[in-house]
Design a protein around this motif. Structure first.
Motif, short mmCIF file in Angstrom:
data_model
loop_
_atom_site.label_atom_id
_atom_site.label_comp_id
_atom_site.label_asym_id
_atom_site.label_seq_id
_atom_site.Cartn_x
_atom_site.Cartn_y
_atom_site.Cartn_z
N ILE A 1 0.81 -1.31 0.03
CA ILE A 1 -0.09 -0.26 0.30
C ILE A 1 0.85 0.94 -0.38
N GLU A 2 0.60 2.07 -1.26
CA GLU A 2 1.39 3.41 -0.98
C GLU A 2 0.42 4.34 -0.16
N VAL A 3 1.02 5.88 0.42
CA VAL A 3 0.04 6.58 0.82
C VAL A 3 1.06 8.10 0.19
N ALA A 4 0.96 8.82 -0.90
CA ALA A 4 1.35 9.57 -1.05
C ALA A 4 0.55 11.66 -1.13
N LEU A 5 1.80 12.07 -0.21
CA LEU A 5 1.53 13.27 -0.27
C LEU A 5 2.57 14.00 -0.88
N GLY A 6 1.22 13.86 -2.46
CA GLY A 6 2.13 14.09 -3.28
C GLY A 6 1.96 15.47 -4.29
N ASN A 7 2.42 15.10 -5.20
CA ASN A 7 2.95 16.92 -6.39
C ASN A 7 3.55 17.50 -6.09
N ASN A 8 4.54 16.79 -5.22
CA ASN A 8 6.04 17.41 -4.92
C ASN A 8 6.02 18.45 -3.96
N LYS A 9 4.90 18.21 -2.77
CA LYS A 9 5.14 19.20 -2.30
C LYS A 9 6.38 19.55 -1.10
N TRP A 10 7.37 18.80 -1.62
CA TRP A 10 8.38 18.84 -0.18
C TRP A 10 10.04 19.37 -0.91
N ASP A 11 9.11 19.97 -2.43
CA ASP A 11 10.15 20.45 -2.89
C ASP A 11 10.39 21.96 -2.73
N GLN A 12 10.79 21.61 -1.77
CA GLN A 12 10.99 23.81 -1.47
C GLN A 12 12.56 24.66 -1.45
N HIS A 13 12.72 24.69 -2.87
CA HIS A 13 13.58 25.89 -3.44
C HIS A 13 14.20 27.26 -2.60
N SER A 14 12.72 27.45 -2.53
CA SER A 14 12.56 28.80 -1.66
C SER A 14 11.58 28.34 -0.83
N GLY A 15 11.36 29.34 -0.19
CA GLY A 15 10.21 29.02 1.15
C GLY A 15 10.90 27.85 1.86
N LEU A 16 11.74 27.38 2.26
CA LEU A 16 11.83 26.03 3.23
C LEU A 16 10.76 25.97 4.35
N LYS A 17 11.07 27.18 5.11
CA LYS A 17 10.61 27.29 6.23
C LYS A 17 9.03 26.51 6.66
N ASN A 18 8.84 28.09 5.79
CA ASN A 18 6.92 27.67 5.35
C ASN A 18 6.56 26.59 4.97
N GLY A 19 7.21 25.74 3.67
CA GLY A 19 6.72 24.68 3.43
C GLY A 19 6.91 23.42 3.77
N HIS A 20 8.43 23.43 4.59
CA HIS A 20 8.65 22.53 5.20
C HIS A 20 7.48 22.18 6.36
N GLU A 21 7.14 23.50 7.36
CA GLU A 21 6.12 23.50 8.24
C GLU A 21 5.23 23.26 8.08
N ARG A 22 4.45 23.63 6.59
CA ARG A 22 2.96 23.17 6.42
C ARG A 22 3.25 21.70 6.00
N ASN A 23 3.80 21.24 5.42
CA ASN A 23 3.49 20.10 5.01
C ASN A 23 3.96 18.85 6.41
N SER A 24 5.11 18.89 7.11
CA SER A 24 5.08 18.75 8.45
C SER A 24 4.11 18.39 9.33
N LYS A 25 3.28 19.60 9.38
CA LYS A 25 1.79 19.49 9.57
C LYS A 25 0.16 18.84 9.10
N MET A 26 1.43 18.52 8.03
CA MET A 26 -0.10 17.89 7.63
C MET A 26 -0.02 16.16 8.06
N VAL A 27 1.33 15.51 7.50
CA VAL A 27 1.61 13.95 8.12
C VAL A 27 1.82 13.73 9.26
N ASP A 28 2.38 14.89 9.80
CA ASP A 28 2.97 14.48 10.74
C ASP A 28 2.14 13.33 12.49
N LYS A 29 1.12 13.85 12.02
CA LYS A 29 0.09 13.16 13.45
C LYS A 29 -0.64 12.21 12.68
#
Length: 469
Positions: A321-349
C-alpha cells in the motif's frame, strides 16, 4: 412402473444430498477460479518477517538535515562557504558562492534510544524507539522524474514494473476480493501511473489507484467500481457472457497478456464490489481512532484519511500500500521554513497515529512501514531561504516487521551533503524490502524480451545491519 412410496421426511433427506452437491460444485468452481488466478497466494523463498508493506511517499524530497539527520557543525558554520566541492550538478561558476544554511528547527534526542529528530516531527518522535533511520541513502538522478522512477521501479530511464507489482508477482494476495497492491491518492507527475504500473509483468500485478493527489481523500474512489444499474445476479450473468467471449478469443490467439489481464481484472472488480466500499467507509471507526489520525482536524484530515485507509487495507490482506503526500509538495527551492512546516503539520500526526494504531492492534509485528522521498536536499542555500535537490545523501526510515528499533544506520558528512559511511543505494533498499517479505531479489525474476529481469537489475545487497536478528 412402480410408484415410489416416500414420506416427506425421506424425500427431504434424499434431496439434501443434491443441495450439498450443488454447494460443492459452486465452491469447487470458485476454488478452480482462484487456483488459476495470477493473484493466488504463493510460497515465499524463505520465512518472511513481514506480510505487507505501507510506503509513505513524501513527493518532492524532504530535507534530511531538517528532519532526521542532525548536523551541529552545519548550524555552527551557518553562512560560511562550503569547504569542499559541491555535486556535479552545481555550475563551476557558482562553486565559490555556495553558503551553508543551518536548519531553522531544533533537534532533540528522543526516546530511550536517543534518536535525533527535529521538531518538525514531534509526533513521530514519540515513536523514536520503533524507528530504524537510514541516514546514508543515495540514488541516481538529480531531477524529480529520474529519482521518483528510480524509487518506485528501480530504473530512472526505462519503463519497469513498480516495487508493489514485484511484491504481488512474487507473493500473490492474501485476500482474493482485493487487489494485492493499492496506491492511495498517487502523484500525477514524475512517472504518474508508471509508479504503480506493472510494465511487462502481467496486468494483474499493477497497482489499483484510489483517487489521485488532486482529489481530497474524502472523495477518492476506485473508478468504475459501482454499478447501480444492475443487480448482483444480473452483473454475474453479464460478466459470465463477457468472460466466455474473452476466454474463447484467448484460446484462439493462444497467448495474450492483455486479454488475460482483462479477464482477471473483470473478475477481481466484480468481487471487489462486495468488500471495498465497507473498507473505505471510515465512519465505522470510533471517534477516538479517527482523532488518533487527525481526521477531526482540517490540517491533518486529508493525510489522516489516507493513513487510516492504509491500515484498513493492510488489515484486510493487501500486500503493498502506498500513501502519498503528492504533487511535489516537499520541493522547497525557496520558502523552506514555510513549506516544510506546512507539510509536516499535514503528515506528522497521521503518521504517528498509524504507527500507534498498528502497534496496538499487533499489526506492526508483521507490517513494514517505510517513510521517505525520492531524494533529500542540500545543506547549502539556494537563493536566500531554499535548498536544492540532493541525491548524494539523504534519510529514510523504516518501522515494524524485521528491522532494528531505535536504530540509526549510516551517516552523511559533517554537513549532511554526501553519504559517507555504510552507504545504502536505492537498489539496496529494494533488495532489503524483498528480503523482509521472504524473497531473494536475485531469484525474483521475470523473463521478457529474451532476458531475465528483476527489480534490482544487476545490483543491490540486503542491508543486513538493519535487520533485527
Amino acid at each position: 412402473m412402480e410408484a415410489l412410496n416416500l414420506s416427506r421426511r425421506q424425500m427431504l433427506k434424499s434431496s439434501a444430498c443434491g443441495f450439498g452437491y450443488t454447494a460443492l460444485a459452486g465452491l469447487s468452481a470458485e476454488a478452480a477460479l482462484e487456483s488459476q488466478s495470477p493473484l493466488m497466494t504463493k510460497t515465499p523463498h524463505f520465512e518472511p518477517r513481514a506480510k505487507r508493506v505501507i510506503f509513505l511517499f513524501m513527493h518532492g524530497g524532504p530535507s534530511q538535515v531538517d528532519t532526521f539527520d542532525y548536523k551541529p557543525r552545519l548550524n555552527k558554520e551557518d553562512g560560511q562557504r562550503l569547504p569542499f566541492k559541491a555535486a556535479k550538478n552545481i555550475e563551476k561558476s557558482s562553486q565559490e558562492n555556495l553558503r551553508l544554511m543551518k536548519s531553522p528547527w531544533k533537534f532533540k534526542q528522543r526516546g530511550e534510544s536517543g534518536l535525533w529528530i527535529s521538531e518538525l516531527f514531534d509526533n513521530v518522535a514519540e515513536h523514536a524507539d520503533d524507528l530504524c533511520v537510514i541516514n546514508s541513502m543515495h540514488t541516481n538522478g538529480q531531477s524529480h522524474g529520474q529519482a521518483v522512477m528510480k524509487l518506485h521501479t528501480g530504473s530512472d530511464s526505462l519503463v519497469r514494473p513498480s516495487v508493489g507489482s514485484w511484491m504481488v508477482y512474487g507473493l500473490g494476495t492474501e485476500n482474493n476480493n482485493l487487489p494485492g497492491f493499492i496506491s492511495i491518492c498517487p502523484s500525477r507527475g514524475h512517472g504518474g501511473v508508471r509508479n504503480y504500473g506493472s510494465a511487462f509483468l502481467p496486468a494483474a500485478y499493477q497497482g489499483t489507484a484510489i483517487g489521485d493527489a488532486d482529489t481530497a481523500a474524502k472523495e477518492a474512489q476506485i473508478r468504475f467500481l459501482d454499478n447501480n444499474g444492475a443487480s448482483v445476479s444480473q452483473q454475474r450473468k453479464q460478466l459470465g457472457l463477457l468472460q466466455a467471449m474473452n476466454e474463447r478469443h484467448l484460446a484462439q490467439v493462444k497467448l495474450d497478456n492483455e486479454i488475460e489481464g482483462v479477464i482477471n481484472s473483470y473478475e477481481l472488480a466484480f468481487r471487489m464490489q462486495s468488500e471495498v466500499p465497507a473498507l473505505m467507509d471510515l465512519n465505522s471507526e470510533t471517534k477516538e481512532t479517527q482523532a488518533l489520525y487527525g481526521i477531526d482536524d482540517k490540517t491533518t484530515e486529508n493525510f489522516g484519511r489516507q493513513c487510516l485507509m492504509a491500515r484498513r487495507f493492510a488489515e484486510a490482506g493487501v500486500r503493498y500500500i502506498e500513501v502519498a503526500l503528492g504533487n511535489n509538495k516537499w520541493d522547497q527551492h525557496s520558502g523552506l521554513k514555510n513549506g516544510h512546516e506546512r507539510n509536516s503539520k499535514m503528515v506528522d500526526k497521521p503518521i504517528a497515529g498509524l504507527l500507534a494504531d498498528l502497534k496496538q492492534r499487533g499489526l506492526l509485528e508483521d507490517t513494514l512501514v517505510v517513510w521517505g522521498g525520492e531524494f533529500g536536499r542540500t545543506p547549502i542555500a539556494q537563493g536566500k531561504n531554499g535548498r536544492d535537490h540532493n541525491p548524494q545523501g539523504y534519510s529514510m526510515w523504516l518501522a515494524g516487521a524485521g528491522v532494528k528499533q531505535g536504530h540509526v544506520h549510516g551517516a552523511t558528512d559533517e554537513y549532511g551533503y554526501y553519504a559517507t559511511r555504510d552507504k545504502v543505494h536505492i537498489h539496496d533498499l529494494h533488495a532489503t524490502l524483498l528480503h523482509l517479505m521472504g524473497m531473494d531479489h536475485k531469484r525474483l525474476t521475470y523473463r521478457y524480451a529474451g532476458r531475465d529481469f528483476r527489480l534490482t537489475d544487476v545490483y543491490g545487497d540486503v542491508v543486513t545491519e538493519i535487520l533485527d536478528t
